[in-house]
Every structure is written in C-alpha cells, then in structure tokens.
Design an enzyme around this catalytic site. Structure first.
Site, PDB file in Angstrom:
ATOM      1  N   LYS A  63       0.844  -1.201   0.000  1.00  0.00           N
ATOM      2  CA  LYS A  63       0.000   0.000   0.000  1.00  0.00           C
ATOM      3  C   LYS A  63       0.877   1.248   0.000  1.00  0.00           C
ATOM      4  O   LYS A  63       0.627   2.203  -0.737  1.00  0.00           O
ATOM      5  CB  LYS A  63      -0.922  -0.005   1.240  1.00  0.00           C
ATOM      6  CG  LYS A  63      -2.076  -0.977   1.115  1.00  0.00           C
ATOM      7  CD  LYS A  63      -2.830  -1.196   2.418  1.00  0.00           C
ATOM      8  CE  LYS A  63      -3.927  -2.252   2.210  1.00  0.00           C
ATOM      9  NZ  LYS A  63      -4.592  -2.661   3.433  1.00  0.00           N
TER      10      LYS A  63
ATOM     11  N   GLN B  19      -4.927  -1.399   9.621  1.00  0.00           N
ATOM     12  CA  GLN B  19      -4.818  -2.714   8.982  1.00  0.00           C
ATOM     13  C   GLN B  19      -5.432  -3.789   9.880  1.00  0.00           C
ATOM     14  O   GLN B  19      -5.076  -3.906  11.053  1.00  0.00           O
ATOM     15  CB  GLN B  19      -3.333  -3.028   8.693  1.00  0.00           C
ATOM     16  CG  GLN B  19      -3.100  -4.336   7.964  1.00  0.00           C
ATOM     17  CD  GLN B  19      -3.698  -4.353   6.562  1.00  0.00           C
ATOM     18  OE1 GLN B  19      -3.543  -3.401   5.799  1.00  0.00           O
ATOM     19  NE2 GLN B  19      -4.381  -5.432   6.219  1.00  0.00           N
TER      20      GLN B  19
ATOM     21  N   ASP C 230     -11.316   2.872   4.083  1.00  0.00           N
ATOM     22  CA  ASP C 230     -11.753   1.480   3.935  1.00  0.00           C
ATOM     23  C   ASP C 230     -13.264   1.378   3.733  1.00  0.00           C
ATOM     24  O   ASP C 230     -13.771   0.330   3.334  1.00  0.00           O
ATOM     25  CB  ASP C 230     -11.372   0.683   5.196  1.00  0.00           C
ATOM     26  CG  ASP C 230     -10.172  -0.218   4.962  1.00  0.00           C
ATOM     27  OD1 ASP C 230      -9.891  -0.537   3.793  1.00  0.00           O
ATOM     28  OD2 ASP C 230      -9.523  -0.601   5.953  1.00  0.00           O
TER      29      ASP C 230
END
Ligand code: NAP
Length: 281
Positions: A52, A96, A119
C-alpha cells in the site's frame, strides 16, 4: 472468453490517479495523504501495508505508516486516531486488520472520522452506501465493480448473484450492483441451492473463502464471473471459482492471482484522493 486482467486495469487506474494527484497538487499546493496504522507483526499484514505504501508513493500521495507492537493498548490506538482525525495533512486513515484480540475492532473503526475512512467500514459510510449517498466504498468490492463495468458498461436489468455476505465484500458488492439497477441475489452458507442460484446469474461475484467452490456447470454461458477468493492450497493460491471449468463457459472471468487483488490497492488510493477532494469543497 475474456480474461479480465486486473493487473493491467490497476496499472491504468494508478496512472489516472497519478495525473489527478499532480493536478490537485498544482491547484491546492498540497497532495492527499494516507496514514496506515499497523499493529503487530503478522507477515501478511506487513506485506499488504508495504504494498500500500509503495503504491501510494508511486502515484504521488503523501504516505505514512505508524507501527505498534502487538501489546499496544487500545487507548493508545484510539488517541492516535483522534490525532490523525484533526491533522489536516491526513486525508485518509486505514487501520490494517486483523487486530490483536484485546483491541475492539468496531471501536477502532468507529473512531475514524467517516470523511477519512478510506476502507469504507465506518457505519456512516456503510449507511451512506446503502442509501445511495456519496461515501467511501470498501476497496475490494469497488475494484470488482470497476472490472465488471469495463466488460459491461450497462448493467441495468442484469441478474447478479453475490456469493458471500461479509461486511468487507458481499454486502457492499450487493449495494454497488443494486445501484446499477441489477436484480441482486445475495447468498451465504445457509443458501439452499447455490448452484441453482448461480445458474440464473448474468454476473457472479464469489467472495467466500472456499477453494474452487463455483464450478463450471454452475455458470450460464456468457456470464461475467468475478473471483474475490484468495485461498492457499497444496497446489498454490486458488480462488473461490474453479478457473479451468468456468473459463470454458463464462464470457469473462478474473484469474487468481492477477484479477481482483491488484485492484484493491488501486482503489484504496482512489478512496484517499476522493476523501481529499471532498475535504477541499
Ligand atoms: P468471510 O468474512 O469469511 O465471509 C465469507 C462468506 O461466505 C460468509 O458470508 C459465508 O456465509 C459465506 N459462505 C461460507 N460458506 C459458504 C457456502 N458453502 N456457500 C455460500 N456461501 C458461503 O470472507 P471475506 O472476508 O468476504 O473473504 C472472502 C474471500 O475473499 C477470502 O478468500 C479472502 O481471502 C478473499 N479476499 C480477497 C481480497 C482481495 O483483495 N482479492 C480482499 C478481501 C478478501 P455466512 O455469512 O452464512 O457465514
């Protein structure tokens, strides 16, 4: 059969995003910033976060990774999120997953300012997506959606079957297809006859976590099949769709690896840029 090349599609999307970041930089004299919080030393999470960060840098985003040990207190993480929420240089925050057991995942998700929730997991964004309002959309279903639209720009009236009802994949995927005027059936582990459901579908999105669950004789000729699954087996990584069998029937199919996976990170970058743009209005 069209082999849907997720690597190529993701590279094209990243190239578009890179241009967009350059334009935003010249217009606002600043670039969108993505901050990732990584807790613990799980190898897959470390690999995801490294990828990422690399992709974010490639398109010109400001990128930062904040690392904590497994033992970090929940309070410390929540305080850091509050700090990032009020930091104007941070456009997007991602924690995460998975998290260590002593940290409440939902509390963490809800602590993130919905306008920085790249997200798309915050209940406000989940609600906005299902109400048809502008929102951050979870990256993997967004990637699937963009791949489907490349094959079939007009989805109106199509029958879609989503296999799996997770908050991460199945449910947001259903909302995206519904928004495109598909007639959507969402299936799960208690569905009585999954094969019969799939045989009705013009579009199948499989997000289950069972290797090669969707077989060749479950798929109508000319269906578009999107395989979200990533399953480690003795024969390597396979999806939730039996590639060999389904590729003989389907009109278009994503491979695993090289299908949905590469689009997920590209969509995270897109979400970060979209959060930045909304914050500048
Ligand atoms: P999940 O949270 O475990 O959800 C799986 C879903 O599949 C559940 O809704 C479950 O039903 C359903 N299911 C289980 N057995 C079934 C069966 N026999 N028939 C029909 N449905 C069944 O999984 P997830 O997080 O959505 O992930 C799914 C897969 O996608 C995994 O392989 C994961 O590794 C992969 N993945 C890939 C990416 C990517 O970037 N490509 C990203 C995320 C995840 P119930 O609700 O009834 O239990």
């Amino acid at each position: 059969m069209i082999l849907i090349d997720g690597k190529k599609a993701a590279a094209e999307l990243r190239a578009e995003l890179k241009e967009e970041v350059a334009e935003l930089k010249s217009k606002h004299n600043k670039v969108p910033g993505l901050t990732v919080i990584l807790i613990g030393d799980l190898t897959p999470s470390q690999i995801y976060v490294r990828n990422k960060e690399k992709s974010a840098n490639e398109v010109g985003l400001k990128s930062e990774v904040i690392k904590y040990p497994d033992s970090v207190e929940e309070k410390t993480v929540l305080e850091k999120i509050q700090e990032l929420n009020s930091d104007e240089t941070v456009s997007g925050i991602l924690v995460q997953l998975p998290l260590p057991k002593h940290i409440d995942k939902q509390k963490v998700i809800e602590a993130i300012d919905p306008s920085k929730d790249v997200d798309g997991f915050h209940p406000m964004n989940v609600g906005n997506l299902s109400s048809g309002y502008e929102s951050s959309i979870p990256c993997t279903p967004l990637g699937c959606y963009l791949l489907i639209k490349k094959i079939e720009p007009n989805l109106s009236g199509k029958k879609a079957v989503v296999v799996g009802r997770s908050n991460l994949n199945g449910k947001p995927m259903t909302q995206l297809l519904l928004k495109e005027n598909c007639t959507v059936t969402i299936t799960h582990s208690k569905t009585k006859d999954l094969k019969a459901e799939c045989l009705e579908a013009d579009i199948i999105v499989a997000a289950v976590g069972i290797p090669e669950l969707v077989r060749g004789d479950w798929v109508k000729k000319d269906a578009i099949v999107i395989d979200v699954g990533i399953n480690k087996t003795d024969n390597g990584i396979v999806g939730d769709v039996h590639f060999g069998e389904v590729s003989k029937n389907a009109k278009a199919l994503t491979p695993v690896p090289g299908g949905v996976g590469p689009m997920t990170i590209a969509c995270l970058l897109k979400n970060t840029i979209d959060c930045f743009k909304r914050s500048q209005i």
